[in-house]
Design an enzyme around this catalytic site. Structure first.
Site, PDB file in Angstrom:
ATOM      1  N   HIS A  46       0.905  -1.320   0.047  1.00  0.00           N
ATOM      2  CA  HIS A  46      -0.013   0.165  -0.027  1.00  0.00           C
ATOM      3  C   HIS A  46       0.925   1.059   0.124  1.00  0.00           C
ATOM      4  O   HIS A  46       0.611   2.340  -0.613  1.00  0.00           O
ATOM      5  CB  HIS A  46      -0.943  -0.023   1.197  1.00  0.00           C
ATOM      6  N   GLU A  47       2.006   1.383   0.777  1.00  0.00           N
ATOM      7  CA  GLU A  47       2.811   2.558   0.805  1.00  0.00           C
ATOM      8  C   GLU A  47       3.532   2.794  -0.192  1.00  0.00           C
ATOM      9  O   GLU A  47       3.814   3.830  -0.970  1.00  0.00           O
ATOM     10  CB  GLU A  47       3.841   2.447   2.093  1.00  0.00           C
ATOM     11  N   HIS A  52       1.519   4.406  -2.784  1.00  0.00           N
ATOM     12  CA  HIS A  52       1.722   5.931  -2.562  1.00  0.00           C
ATOM     13  C   HIS A  52       3.005   6.346  -3.364  1.00  0.00           C
ATOM     14  O   HIS A  52       2.940   7.596  -4.173  1.00  0.00           O
ATOM     15  CB  HIS A  52       1.610   6.285  -1.221  1.00  0.00           C
ATOM     16  N   HIS A  90      -5.818   7.336  -2.314  1.00  0.00           N
ATOM     17  CA  HIS A  90      -6.547   6.555  -1.892  1.00  0.00           C
ATOM     18  C   HIS A  90      -7.729   6.345  -2.826  1.00  0.00           C
ATOM     19  O   HIS A  90      -8.331   7.321  -3.379  1.00  0.00           O
ATOM     20  CB  HIS A  90      -7.179   6.818  -0.596  1.00  0.00           C
ATOM     21  N   TYR A 127      -9.737   2.237   1.856  1.00  0.00           N
ATOM     22  CA  TYR A 127      -9.908   1.778   3.402  1.00  0.00           C
ATOM     23  C   TYR A 127     -10.945   0.606   3.673  1.00  0.00           C
ATOM     24  O   TYR A 127     -11.542   0.372   2.806  1.00  0.00           O
ATOM     25  CB  TYR A 127     -10.542   3.138   4.109  1.00  0.00           C
TER      26      TYR A 127
END
Ligand SMILES: *[C@@H]1O[C@H](CO)[C@@H](O)[C@H](O)[C@H]1NC(C)=O
Ligand SMILES: *[C@@H]1O[C@H](CO)[C@@H](O)[C@H](O)[C@H]1NC(C)=O
Length: 474
Positions: free
Chosen positions: A165-166, A169, A175, A224
Site C-alpha cells: 500500500h505504501e 503511494h 486512496h 480503506y
C-alpha cells in the site's frame, strides 16, 4: 553578456552563439510544476489499522498515511512518477530479517503482478530514491519527490500488504475511496468518524484526480476498510452502495487487485517498452546502454568542441529520450555556453554594486507558487539553475547583476539564447545588456509573472561593434 537588473528568480541556460547559427532549444517535457508541501494536523488515537497511524505524534499526515505533497490522487503530474519504472531504494539498517523479508515480498509482488514493468532495486548512485525507515507509523509521499524520500514502515506496519500500500503511494497513487466519483459507489457515515479524521474521507475533485479511466475498485489495496477511523469499530464508516459487495472485502491488504495492476500499467505506460535508437552525436561520442525504457545515454564532445545541453539522457516511459539531444559546437564558431552546473559559473561574476547575488539552486524553490521545480538542462532533481528570491527579504527596486566573461567573435552580430522561469506574484524584471566597455546597451527585457514554466528567449542579430576585435558582453 547578461546583466540582470533583476529582482526575481529566472535565468538558467545561457548560450551565446555566432551570427547566423541557430540551435534548437533543449526542452523539458511540458510537465506541470506542482505546488508545494502542505501539512495537515492529524489527531492521535490508538492504532487499529496500521495506516491510520493513530499513535503517531510527530508526523502530520493527510489521508492517514499520506504525507501531503503535490496534488492528490493518481498523480496528474508526470514529473512525479518514476520515469524509468525502476525504483531505487535503501532500507534502514535496524530492520530484522522478518521485516526485510516482508519488504522483499512486497517488491517482488509488484514485479510479478506487472510482468516486470515495475521493479525495485537497491540504490547505487541514483539521485532520486526511496529510503525505507521505521518512522512513527506507516506513511509515504505520493510519487517521486526528488532526492531521498522517506517511506516509513514503523511498528505494526511490517506486513507485506501494508508495505505494498505504501509503495503504491510512492508510485503516485492516492486512496481509492477519495476518488471524485466515489459517491456513486460508497456512502460515508460521517457521524462515526472522529472529528480530526474527517479530512481523510474528503473527496478529490475531478481536476485533482486522474482515475485513468478505470472502474471504481472495492478491492483496491488503496481502499480503506469498512470501519477505518470509526469511533464505534462495529459500525461502518464506509458502506458499499452495491449491496452484493461484501463490506469485509474493503481494505484488503493482501495483494494488488487486478484493477490496481491496470492502474499501474496505465500510469507507467507499461505497453511502451522502447525508445527509438539514439541518433549519432556529431563531433563527439556517446555511450548508450540500450533502447529499452530505463536505458541511459551519456555524451562527450571531441577536443575543441563543447557540449550544449545535458550530458546525459534516459529512455523514459513515454518512449522518448529525456531532454533534447545535445550538440557539440565548435569552440571557434560559438562564443560561449554555460549551464551553471559547475560552481565557477563558467567565469560569470556577481555584480558588486547591486543589492544581492544570484544563487545556485536545485529542485523546487522554497516559496509556494514561485520558481521552477527542476532545472531546465538536466530536467531532474540534481540540475542547477541560478535563482533569485523576489519576496522577503528582497524589496522592490533591489537589483542583482551577473556579468559574463569577455567574449570574442569574428562576426558582426551574435545570437543569444537562454531559458528563464519567471513565476510568482512579486516578479520583477530581467534585463539583458551588452557592453563594449563604454556603456551598457539593453537588448532584451521581460517583466512580471510569466507562469509556471521554463521559457526560451532567442535574441537574434545582437550587434557587436565591428571596429572592436574583442567585445565585452556584460
Ligand atoms: C455489484 O457487485 C456485483 C459483485 O461484485 C457485480 O457483479 C455487479 O455488477 C455490481 N452491480 C453494479 C450495479 O455495479
Ligand atoms: C555530466 O555532468 C555532470 C555535471 O556537470 C558531471 O558531474 C558528470 O560527471 C557528467 N557525466 C558525464 C558522463 O560526463
Amino acid at each position: 553578456m547578461v546583466s540582470g537588473y533583476v529582482w526575481i528568480l529566472p535565468v538558467l541556460t545561457m548560450l551565446v552563439m555566432s551570427d547566423g547559427y541557430r540551435i534548437r532549444p533543449p526542452y523539458c517535457y511540458s510537465w506541470r510544476y506542482p505546488s508545494r508541501f502542505v501539512i495537515i494536523p492529524h489527531n492521535i488515537h490508538r492504532p487499529t489499522f496500521p495506516e491510520e497511524n493513530q499513535c503517531v505524534a510527530s508526523v502530520y499526515l493527510m489521508e492517514g498515511d499520506v504525507q501531503r505533497l503535490f496534488t492528490r490522487n493518481a498523480v496528474q503530474n508526470k514529473k512525479v512518477t518514476w520515469l524509468t519504472r525502476e525504483i531505487p531504494y535503501t532500507v534502514d539498517s535496524s530492520y530484522n530479517s522478518y521485516q526485510l523479508g516482508q519488504i522483499r515480498i512486497a517488491m517482488d509482488h509488484f514485479r510479478q503482478r506487472t510482468n516486470g514493468c515495475i521493479t525495485f532495486h537497491t540504490r547505487t548512485n541514483e539521485r532520486d530514491y526511496i529510503h525505507i525507515t521505521p518512522g512513527d507509523g506507516c506513511y509515504s509521499r505520493v510519487g517521486r519527490q526528488g532526492g531521498a524520500q522517506l517511506l516509513s514502515i514503523g511498528s505494526g506496519c511490517d506486513r507485506s500488504g501494508t508495505i505494498m500500500h505504501e509503495l503504491m503511494h510512492a508510485l503516485g497513487f492516492w486512496h481509492e475511496h477519495n476518488r471524485p466519483d466515489r459517491n456513486q459507489y460508497i456512502s460515508i457515515t460521517w457521524d462515526n468518524i472522529a472529528n480530526g479524521h474527517r479530512p481523510n474521507f474528503d473527496m478529490n475533485t475531478a481536476q485533482q484526480v486522474d482515475t485513468l479511466d478505470i472502474d471504481y475498485d472495492y478491492e483496491s489495496i488503496m481502499h480503506y476498510a469498512f470501519n477505518t477511523f470509526a469511533i464505534n469499530r462495529a459500525q461502518p464508516t464506509i458502506t458499499p452502495r452495491n449491496t452484493s459487495v461484501n463490506p469485509s472485502i474493503l481494505g484488503q491488504r493482501e495483494r494488488l487487485s487486478d484493477l490496481d495492476v491496470l492502474k499501474i500499467r496505465r500510469l507507467y505506460k507499461c505497453d511502451i517498452e522502447t525508445c527509438l535508437p539514439m541518433t549519432p552525436l556529431m563531433n563527439g561520442q556517446q555511450r548508450v546502454s540500450g533502447n529499452t525504457v530505463g536505458s541511459t545515454a551519456s555524451f562527450m564532445c571531441n577536443r575543441n568542441y563543447f557540449l550544449v545541453g545535458a550530458n546525459q539522457s534516459g529512455c523514459v516511459d513515454t518512449g522518448r529520450w529525456s531532454g533534447a539531444k545535445p550538440m557539440c559546437m565548435s569552440k571557434q564558431g560559438a562564443v560561449g555556453y554555460c549551464s551553471f552546473e559547475s560552481s565557477d559559473l563558467c567565469g560569470w561574476v556577481q555584480g558588486s554594486k547591486d543589492n544581492w547575488d544570484w544563487r545556485r539552486s536545485t529542485r523546487a524553490t522554497a516559496t509556494d507558487n514561485t520558481g521552477p521545480t527542476w532545472d531546465h538542462t538536466l530536467c531532474d532533481s540534481g540540475g542547477v539553475f541560478l535563482y533569485l528570491e523576489s519576496s522577503s527579504p528582497a524589496r522592490q527596486g533591489d537589483k542583482a547583476r551577473l556579468t559574463s566573461p569577455s567574449m570574442t567573435s569574428s562576426h558582426r552580430s551574435v545570437c543569444v539564447i537562454f531559458y528563464y522561469h519567471m513565476y510568482g506574484s512579486t516578479m520583477g524584471s530581467l534585463t539583458l545588456y551588452t557592453s563594449d566597455g563604454r556603456g551598457d546597451i539593453p537588448i532584451w527585457r521581460m517583466s512580471g509573472n510569466k507562469g509556471d514554466n521554463w521559457r526560451v528567449a532567442v535574441i537574434e542579430n545582437v550587434a557587436v561593434q565591428s571596429n572592436y576585435k574583442v567585445r565585452r558582453f556584460k
